[in-house]
Write a protein that holds these residues in place. Sequence first.
Motif, PDB file in Angstrom:
ATOM      1  N   TRP A   5      -8.164  -2.274   5.203  1.00 30.35           N
ATOM      2  CA  TRP A   5      -7.326  -2.934   4.191  1.00 30.35           C
ATOM      3  C   TRP A   5      -6.038  -3.498   4.780  1.00 30.35           C
ATOM      4  O   TRP A   5      -5.398  -4.354   4.154  1.00 30.35           O
ATOM      5  CB  TRP A   5      -6.977  -1.949   3.061  1.00 30.35           C
ATOM      6  CG  TRP A   5      -8.115  -1.791   2.105  1.00 30.35           C
ATOM      7  CD1 TRP A   5      -9.103  -0.844   2.128  1.00 30.35           C
ATOM      8  CD2 TRP A   5      -8.418  -2.650   0.997  1.00 30.35           C
ATOM      9  NE1 TRP A   5      -9.992  -1.046   1.107  1.00 30.35           N
ATOM     10  CE2 TRP A   5      -9.596  -2.152   0.384  1.00 30.35           C
ATOM     11  CE3 TRP A   5      -7.809  -3.788   0.450  1.00 30.35           C
ATOM     12  CZ2 TRP A   5     -10.168  -2.756  -0.727  1.00 30.35           C
ATOM     13  CZ3 TRP A   5      -8.375  -4.377  -0.663  1.00 30.35           C
ATOM     14  CH2 TRP A   5      -9.543  -3.870  -1.230  1.00 30.35           C
ATOM     15  N   PHE A  11      -3.596   4.872  -1.519  1.00 32.51           N
ATOM     16  CA  PHE A  11      -4.618   5.538  -0.713  1.00 32.51           C
ATOM     17  C   PHE A  11      -4.345   7.044  -0.848  1.00 32.51           C
ATOM     18  O   PHE A  11      -3.380   7.553  -0.271  1.00 32.51           O
ATOM     19  CB  PHE A  11      -4.538   5.084   0.744  1.00 32.51           C
ATOM     20  CG  PHE A  11      -4.750   3.590   0.900  1.00 32.51           C
ATOM     21  CD1 PHE A  11      -6.031   3.060   1.013  1.00 32.51           C
ATOM     22  CD2 PHE A  11      -3.663   2.712   0.896  1.00 32.51           C
ATOM     23  CE1 PHE A  11      -6.236   1.683   1.127  1.00 32.51           C
ATOM     24  CE2 PHE A  11      -3.857   1.331   1.013  1.00 32.51           C
ATOM     25  CZ  PHE A  11      -5.144   0.822   1.120  1.00 32.51           C
ATOM     26  N   VAL A  35       0.593   5.273   0.749  1.00 33.55           N
ATOM     27  CA  VAL A  35      -0.273   6.304   1.318  1.00 33.55           C
ATOM     28  C   VAL A  35       0.262   7.661   0.872  1.00 33.55           C
ATOM     29  O   VAL A  35       1.320   8.095   1.327  1.00 33.55           O
ATOM     30  CB  VAL A  35      -0.298   6.196   2.868  1.00 33.55           C
ATOM     31  CG1 VAL A  35      -1.168   7.301   3.458  1.00 33.55           C
ATOM     32  CG2 VAL A  35      -0.776   4.814   3.298  1.00 33.55           C
ATOM     33  N   HIS A  56      -1.622  -1.020  -4.023  1.00 34.55           N
ATOM     34  CA  HIS A  56      -2.732  -0.114  -3.709  1.00 34.55           C
ATOM     35  C   HIS A  56      -2.194   1.294  -3.471  1.00 34.55           C
ATOM     36  O   HIS A  56      -1.100   1.461  -2.948  1.00 34.55           O
ATOM     37  CB  HIS A  56      -3.422  -0.552  -2.408  1.00 34.55           C
ATOM     38  CG  HIS A  56      -4.108  -1.873  -2.497  1.00 34.55           C
ATOM     39  ND1 HIS A  56      -5.477  -2.006  -2.457  1.00 34.55           N
ATOM     40  CD2 HIS A  56      -3.614  -3.130  -2.606  1.00 34.55           C
ATOM     41  CE1 HIS A  56      -5.807  -3.290  -2.539  1.00 34.55           C
ATOM     42  NE2 HIS A  56      -4.697  -3.997  -2.628  1.00 34.55           N
ATOM     43  N   HIS A  90      -7.648   4.021  -3.915  1.00 35.18           N
ATOM     44  CA  HIS A  90      -8.747   4.271  -2.963  1.00 35.18           C
ATOM     45  C   HIS A  90      -8.825   5.774  -2.672  1.00 35.18           C
ATOM     46  O   HIS A  90      -7.879   6.336  -2.106  1.00 35.18           O
ATOM     47  CB  HIS A  90      -8.492   3.528  -1.648  1.00 35.18           C
ATOM     48  CG  HIS A  90      -8.213   2.063  -1.824  1.00 35.18           C
ATOM     49  ND1 HIS A  90      -9.188   1.103  -1.730  1.00 35.18           N
ATOM     50  CD2 HIS A  90      -7.061   1.399  -2.101  1.00 35.18           C
ATOM     51  CE1 HIS A  90      -8.651  -0.093  -1.927  1.00 35.18           C
ATOM     52  NE2 HIS A  90      -7.367   0.061  -2.160  1.00 35.18           N
ATOM     53  N   ASP A 128     -11.096   3.653   6.923  1.00 33.98           N
ATOM     54  CA  ASP A 128     -11.128   3.185   5.530  1.00 33.98           C
ATOM     55  C   ASP A 128      -9.817   2.480   5.153  1.00 33.98           C
ATOM     56  O   ASP A 128      -9.827   1.483   4.429  1.00 33.98           O
ATOM     57  CB  ASP A 128     -11.359   4.360   4.560  1.00 33.98           C
ATOM     58  CG  ASP A 128     -12.765   4.945   4.694  1.00 33.98           C
ATOM     59  OD1 ASP A 128     -13.636   4.270   5.273  1.00 33.98           O
ATOM     60  OD2 ASP A 128     -12.977   6.081   4.236  1.00 33.98           O
ATOM     61  N   VAL A 129      -8.708   3.024   5.625  1.00 34.48           N
ATOM     62  CA  VAL A 129      -7.420   2.381   5.304  1.00 34.48           C
ATOM     63  C   VAL A 129      -7.219   1.171   6.215  1.00 34.48           C
ATOM     64  O   VAL A 129      -6.768   0.104   5.766  1.00 34.48           O
ATOM     65  CB  VAL A 129      -6.247   3.382   5.447  1.00 34.48           C
ATOM     66  CG1 VAL A 129      -4.916   2.687   5.165  1.00 34.48           C
ATOM     67  CG2 VAL A 129      -6.435   4.564   4.486  1.00 34.48           C
ATOM     68  N   GLY A 185       0.838  -1.199   0.000  1.00 35.41           N
ATOM     69  CA  GLY A 185       0.000   0.000   0.000  1.00 35.41           C
ATOM     70  C   GLY A 185       0.873   1.249   0.000  1.00 35.41           C
ATOM     71  O   GLY A 185       1.872   1.309   0.720  1.00 35.41           O
ATOM     72  N   VAL A 187      -9.647   7.953  -0.399  1.00 36.55           N
ATOM     73  CA  VAL A 187     -10.126   8.006   0.994  1.00 36.55           C
ATOM     74  C   VAL A 187      -9.370   8.960   1.914  1.00 36.55           C
ATOM     75  O   VAL A 187      -9.835   9.246   3.014  1.00 36.55           O
ATOM     76  CB  VAL A 187     -10.050   6.593   1.642  1.00 36.55           C
ATOM     77  CG1 VAL A 187     -10.978   5.625   0.930  1.00 36.55           C
ATOM     78  CG2 VAL A 187      -8.620   6.053   1.617  1.00 36.55           C
ATOM     79  N   LEU A 188      -8.214   9.457   1.485  1.00 37.94           N
ATOM     80  CA  LEU A 188      -7.306  10.066   2.450  1.00 37.94           C
ATOM     81  C   LEU A 188      -7.817  11.366   3.073  1.00 37.94           C
ATOM     82  O   LEU A 188      -7.402  11.756   4.157  1.00 37.94           O
ATOM     83  CB  LEU A 188      -5.941  10.298   1.781  1.00 37.94           C
ATOM     84  CG  LEU A 188      -4.700  10.089   2.624  1.00 37.94           C
ATOM     85  CD1 LEU A 188      -4.739   8.808   3.419  1.00 37.94           C
ATOM     86  CD2 LEU A 188      -3.472  10.152   1.758  1.00 37.94           C
TER      87      LEU A 188
END
Length: 314
Positions: A92, A58, A30, A56, A77, A88-89, A28, A79-80
Motif C-alpha cells: 500500500w 493498518f 499503523v 487507512h 486493513h 501487506d502494508v 495511513g 493485517v498487523l
Amino acid sequence: MEAALQLVRNVVPPLAACKHKGQAGRIGVVGGCPEYTGAPYFAAISALKVGADLSHVFSTQDAAAVIKSYSPELIVHPVLDSPSAVQDVEKWLPRLHALVVGPGLGRDDVLLENVKGILEASKARGMPVVIDADGLWLVAQQPALIQGYRKAVLTPNHVEFSRLAEAVLGDPLDGGDRSRAVLRLSRALGNVTVVQKGEQDVISDGEQALTCSQEGSGRRCGGQGDLLSGSLGVLAHWALLAGPEKTSGSSPLLVAAFGACALTRQCARQAFQKHGRATTTTDMIREIGPAFSRLFETSAGADGGVAPTGELCL
Ligand SMILES: NC(=O)C1=CN([C@@H]2O[C@H](COP(=O)(O)OP(=O)(O)OC[C@H]3O[C@@H](n4cnc5c(N)ncnc54)[C@H](OP(=O)(O)O)[C@@H]3O)[C@@H](O)[C@H]2O)[C@@H](O)CC1
Ligand SMILES: Nc1ncnc2c1ncn2[C@@H]1O[C@H](COP(=O)(O)OP(=O)(O)OP(=O)(O)O)[C@@H](O)[C@H]1O
Ligand SMILES: [Mg+2]
C-alpha cells in the motif's frame, strides 16, 4: 505565533474543481490492537477531517472490525498481526503520502517487530512518518530505526519524551529549559523533528525551536494526542509538497508540527466552550472543521467554495 500560523496557511492546498480524489492526501495509520481501538480511529478520522481524501488504518485482525464499526469513512486493513504484515502494508505504501505510526499499537513484541519492518520500508521510499505513542516506545528501544531520517516527526508526551531522552542522551532532561531539551534531543537524533506536548508544545528540528501556546483547555482526557498525530500526518504531506519556499526557509515539518499543535489546542478550546468538564476527544474532533477555518483557511476555502481552475491546479 501569528508569523508561524501564516506559514501554515501558506502550505494548505486550495480546494479546486480540477483536483481528483487522493490529491489532497492519502494517509495511513499503523496501530490498533485488542486493547486500544479508539486511538487509531481518532488519528485516522482527524486526518480526514483536516482535509485528507483517504485515510487507512493498518491494525490487528480483531481490532479491525471494531475500528470499521466506528466509521464507514475509514479503510481498515486487518493485517498487523499477520505473518505477512510487512509485505501487506508495503504494497500500500506507493499509494500513501504519509504514515502515522503508533496510536493504539500496544507493546506486543510481534507487532513491534512488524512495525519495525514497516518503518524500514517507509524510510526506503522516503515517506514522511509521524511517530507517536507505542511507536515512540519502539524508537526508545531502537533509536537507530529513525536516526538521521529527516522525514520523521516524533510527538512525545511528557513521559514519552523522558523515555526517549534517557535512551538517546542517557538523561531524562526533566525540568529546566524545555526548548533546549527538545533541540538537544532532535539534534542527537540527527535532526529528526521532535514535538514535546504539554502545557505549551515545544517543537524543534535541531536548528530552530518553536513554542505553540495557542489557548487550549484544562481537560486532559485521553485521545487528544491522537488527534494531533493524525492531523500532523496530513499537514506534513502538505508542507513537504509546498516546500521551503512557502515556509520562508523554515523546515516544512517544523511548520506542519506547529500547525497540528495549534489546531489540536484550538479544537480543545472550542469543545470546552460547549461541553466544559464533559469534553471528550470526540467533541474535539467535531471542532476540527471550524477550528481549521478559524486558524488557517484561505479565502477560497473560507467561502466554502471551490476555487476556479488555472494556477491552483498546477
Ligand atoms: N481511547 C484509546 O484507545 C486511547 C488509547 N491510547 C493508547 O494507549 C496506549 C498507551 O499510551 P499512554 O499515553 O496512555 O501510555 P503511557 O506512555 O504508558 O503513559 C501512561 C502513564 O503516563 C503518565 N503520564 C502521561 N502523561 C503524563 C504527563 N503529562 N505528566 C506526567 N505523567 C504523565 C501517567 O501516569 P500516572 O499518572 O498514572 O502516574 C499515565 O498513566 C497507546 O497505544 C496510546 O495510543 C491513548 O492514545 C489514549 C486514548
Ligand atoms: N497542561 C496542558 N495544558 C494545555 N494543553 C495541554 C497540556 N498538556 C497537553 N496539552 C495538549 O493536549 C494535546 C495532547 O497532549 P498530551 O500530552 O495529552 O498527549 P498524549 O498523552 O499523547 O495524549 P493521548 O491521550 O492521545 O495519548 C496537545 O495538543 C497538547 O498541546
Ligand atoms: Mg499519546
